[in-house]
Each structure stands twice: as structure tokens, then as C-alpha cells.
Design a protein around this motif. Structure first.
Motif, short mmCIF file in Angstrom:
data_model
loop_
_atom_site.label_atom_id
_atom_site.label_comp_id
_atom_site.label_asym_id
_atom_site.label_seq_id
_atom_site.Cartn_x
_atom_site.Cartn_y
_atom_site.Cartn_z
N ALA A 39 -7.96 10.99 10.19
CA ALA A 39 -7.36 10.28 9.06
C ALA A 39 -6.17 9.42 9.45
O ALA A 39 -5.91 8.38 8.84
N LEU A 40 -5.42 9.83 10.49
CA LEU A 40 -4.20 9.14 10.92
C LEU A 40 -3.31 8.78 9.72
O LEU A 40 -3.08 7.60 9.42
N PRO A 41 -2.78 9.78 9.03
CA PRO A 41 -1.94 9.53 7.85
C PRO A 41 -0.56 9.02 8.26
O PRO A 41 -0.23 8.91 9.45
N ASP A 42 0.25 8.72 7.25
CA ASP A 42 1.62 8.28 7.51
C ASP A 42 2.58 9.46 7.65
O ASP A 42 3.63 9.34 8.30
N GLY A 88 2.12 8.52 -6.81
CA GLY A 88 1.68 7.23 -6.30
C GLY A 88 1.25 7.22 -4.84
O GLY A 88 0.99 6.15 -4.28
N TYR A 89 1.16 8.40 -4.21
CA TYR A 89 0.75 8.46 -2.81
C TYR A 89 -0.77 8.64 -2.72
O TYR A 89 -1.43 9.08 -3.65
N THR A 90 -1.30 8.34 -1.53
CA THR A 90 -2.70 8.60 -1.22
C THR A 90 -2.78 9.87 -0.39
O THR A 90 -2.01 10.04 0.57
N PRO A 134 0.83 -1.21 0.00
CA PRO A 134 0.00 0.00 0.00
C PRO A 134 0.86 1.25 0.00
O PRO A 134 1.91 1.31 0.64
N GLN A 135 0.39 2.27 -0.72
CA GLN A 135 1.12 3.53 -0.77
C GLN A 135 0.89 4.33 0.49
O GLN A 135 -0.13 4.20 1.17
N ALA A 136 1.85 5.17 0.82
CA ALA A 136 1.75 5.97 2.03
C ALA A 136 0.65 7.01 1.89
O ALA A 136 0.38 7.54 0.81
N SER A 137 0.02 7.31 3.03
CA SER A 137 -1.03 8.33 3.06
C SER A 137 -0.42 9.64 3.56
O SER A 137 0.21 9.69 4.62
#
Length: 340
Positions: free
Chosen positions: A47-50, A27-29, A2-5
Motif C-alpha cells: 500500500a505504501l501509505p503516508d 477526511g483521510y484515506t 489529495p488526502q493522506a493515506s
């Protein structure tokens, strides 16, 4: 994979939308977009992204640097600053928040991609390091003994909860003062020569020390640090008060038991020897037919009495040894009184 958020915090709508498109092309979310610090905290919490891309100048009560500090404290997420300004004051403030990157506008897609990947990689390594530190702390706190790690300047690098309780402080800033100093009630001052020897020879040492009514077995273990020329020292305190008390009871109780045995030897000696004398008298008076057999048995019993005498003498030697070896060690001067 999975791509990083990525979460975007940018107060200019056109810039934020352009940044969203660029991230998706790479390619990221995009986990969310916020235009103020307050909105960013609310959106990131959901959202708790990366990773967070943060513009330094934001509309609203909080700027990007203050918002980044709150994101670090609340969520522990990596933040990359985006700014058109690189003045020293802002850079100094930004550094205090522990950013994972600082990009000056305008920047290329390649620079953005490289900075994000480096930040994500570093953040992953930081997570692994924190997990290792937590594991080490759990293991250290599973040890009931107080344990601490010192550098050559006698500053505390780490301590388990038991040692923190002993030191009566859990503030790491206070640890920066060497603990083995007279102003610390002199509690650890006696260890200085042993610590110096352990650090210079790199040979572990174990010794006993009394603090008030408590006895400790103190172990010093030199360990390698990041700099081979600058070793560290692990110190462990093990409470041996119960063992010391038992040893004292054993010494005094053991001596008392030997004295009782000596008295019993003397009583038994007398109880056997007196009847033997009477038997020998009767044999001389009569019983001539069995006189030889009786005398032979009497001699056998008499040999037993001699053996008892020998045992009594040997017990006396043991008694004297205990008096000299143990009582003099625990109560100086008492052995002379005991022997007299």
C-alpha cells in the motif's frame, strides 16, 4: 489536494473498524488494515501509505514496537503508537523506534486528528532535511579534497568520502573520539595550535604540511554553528605534492640554465674581443683612408662587448641570489658549498 493515506495496525477487529470510520470521517484515506505485525509489513509494502497507526500490543510473534522498528528500517514511514498502557518500559522501547506520536486510549477524534497532522507535517520537514543532507553530501563528495567539519571539542560532525578514506573509518561512533590526539598516530597533533587559533580568532588560515612523501595545503575555515558562542571548523586538505616537485625542479633547473647562460656570455665575449684586437692592429698598420670609419665601428662592437660583460656580471648576481634564497631553503648548507 489529495488526502493522506493511513494504514491501521490493530489486533481487535471492532477497534480497527471504529478507527477506520473515524479516519474516513476526518477526511483521510485508509490504505489498509492489519491485525498482526507480519500482516502489517506485507500490507504496508504493497500500500505504501503516508502514515501508520500502530497498536503497541499485537497478536502474533511481534508486538507493535518491534513492528514499528521494522517499518522505519524498511520503508522509512512515520508511525504513531496507540496504546492503553503507558508503562515506562514500553515507552522507553517505543522511543528507540523514533515514533511521530504516542496516543493513550481512549482518545478523542480531535486528539487523533491533531496528532496525525503534526506527524505528517514533521515527516514532511524530515524529508526535506534528508534531501538537503543528500544534496550537501553529493556536493561534498564532488570535491576530491578530504574535507571534515569539527566542533570545538574536536569531534567530527561530518566528513566527505575522501576524508573518511583518510581517517580509515566510516563509523560515526568512532568519530566521537577527538581525532587530533597522540593515540591517533599523532597524524593531526601538529594542527592543534593552528586549530585553537582559528577557533579563538575566527580568522581562516592556510598553511602547508608534509606527511611522508605527500605535501598538503591545509585550509582552516571557522563557520557559525547552531550556538553563536560555539563555532565550528571546516578543514580541507589539498594535495600539492606535484606542485612542490615542480617548484623544486624549477629551482634547480633554473639555476642550471643561468649557469649555462653565463658560460655562453664568456665564450661570446672572447670570440668577439679577440678579432677586435686583430682588426685594430691592421688599421694601425694600413687603411689610413678609412681608418676613422673602421675605428668607429670597432668602438661600437667594443661597446657591445662591454654590455655583454655587464650582462655576465648581472647574471652572476642572480646566480648568487638564487643560491642564497632557494638552495638554502631547500638544502640547508648547500649554498656555501655551491658558492665555494
Amino acid at each position: 489536494m489529495p488526502q493522506a493515506s493511513i494504514f491501521i495496525v490493530e489486533d481487535e477487529l471492532i477497534v480497527s473498524e471504529d478507527l477506520r470510520q473515524t479516519l474516513e470521517d476526518l477526511g483521510y484515506t485508509v490504505g489498509g488494515v492489519a491485525h498482526s505485525g507480519e500482516d502489517a509489513l506485507a500490507g504496508i509494502g504493497s500500500a505504501l501509505p503516508d502514515l501508520v497507526l500502530m497498536d503497541v500490543r499485537l497478536a502474533g510473534a511481534m508486538d507493535g514496537i518491534e513492528t514499528a522498528g521494522l517499518i522505519r528500517d524498511r520503508f522509512g514511514l512515520p508511525v504513531i503508537f496507540l496504546t492503553a498502557h503507558s508503562d515506562k518500559a514500553n515507552v522507553a522501547r517505543a522511543k528507540l523506534t523514533g515514533p511521530y506520536g504516542y496516543l493513550l486510549k481512549p482518545f478523542s477524534d480531535r486528539e487523533l486528528h491533531t496528532t496525525i497532522e503534526m506527524a505528517l507535517s514533521r515527516y514532511h520537514l524530515d524529508l526535506l532535511t534528508r534531501e538537503k543532507e543528500r544534496t550537501i553530501r553529493v556536493l561534498a563528495n564532488a570535491i576530491p579534497d578530504p574535507v571534515m567539519l569539527l566542533d570545538r571539542r574536536l569531534k567530527i560532525l561530518a566528513a566527505n568520502d575522501a576524508m573518511v578514506h583518510n581517517l580509515r573509518t566510516d563509523r560515526p561512533d568512532e568519530w566521537q573520539t577527538p581525532v587530533f590526539l597522540p593515540e591517533n598516530s599523532g597524524r593531526y597533533a601538529a594542527l592543534l595550535p593552528r586549530i585553537a587559533k582559528a577557533l579563538s580568532t575566527l580568522v581562516p588560515g592556510v598553511f602547508e604540511e608534509q606527511e611522508g612523501d605527500t605535501w598538503y595545503e591545509i585550509s582552516l575555515f571557522p563557520v557559525a554553528g547552531p550556538d553563536p558562542e560555539d563555532p565550528l571548523l571546516l578543514i580541507q586538505y589539498h594535495d600539492i605534492t606535484a606542485r612542490k616537485r615542480f617548484e623544486e625542479e624549477l629551482r634547480t633547473g633554473g639555476l642550471s640554465q643561468i649557469e649555462q647562460n653565463m658560460e655562453q656570455f664568456q665564450i661570446l665575449n672572447d670570440e668577439i674581443r679577440n678579432p677586435l684586437q686583430a682588426i685594430l692592429g691592421y688599421v694601425n698598420m694600413d687603411c689610413r683612408k678609412h681608418q676613422g670609419d673602421i675605428i668607429e665601428q670597432v668602438r661600437a662592437i667594443n661597446n657591445l662587448v662591454h654590455r655583454l660583460d655587464h650582462g655576465w656580471i648581472e647574471s652572476g648576481k642572480v646566480r648568487q641570489f638564487l643560491i642564497r634564497h632557494y638552495l638554502e631553503e631547500v638544502h640547508p648548507g648547500r649554498s656555501a658549498q655551491k658558492e665555494s
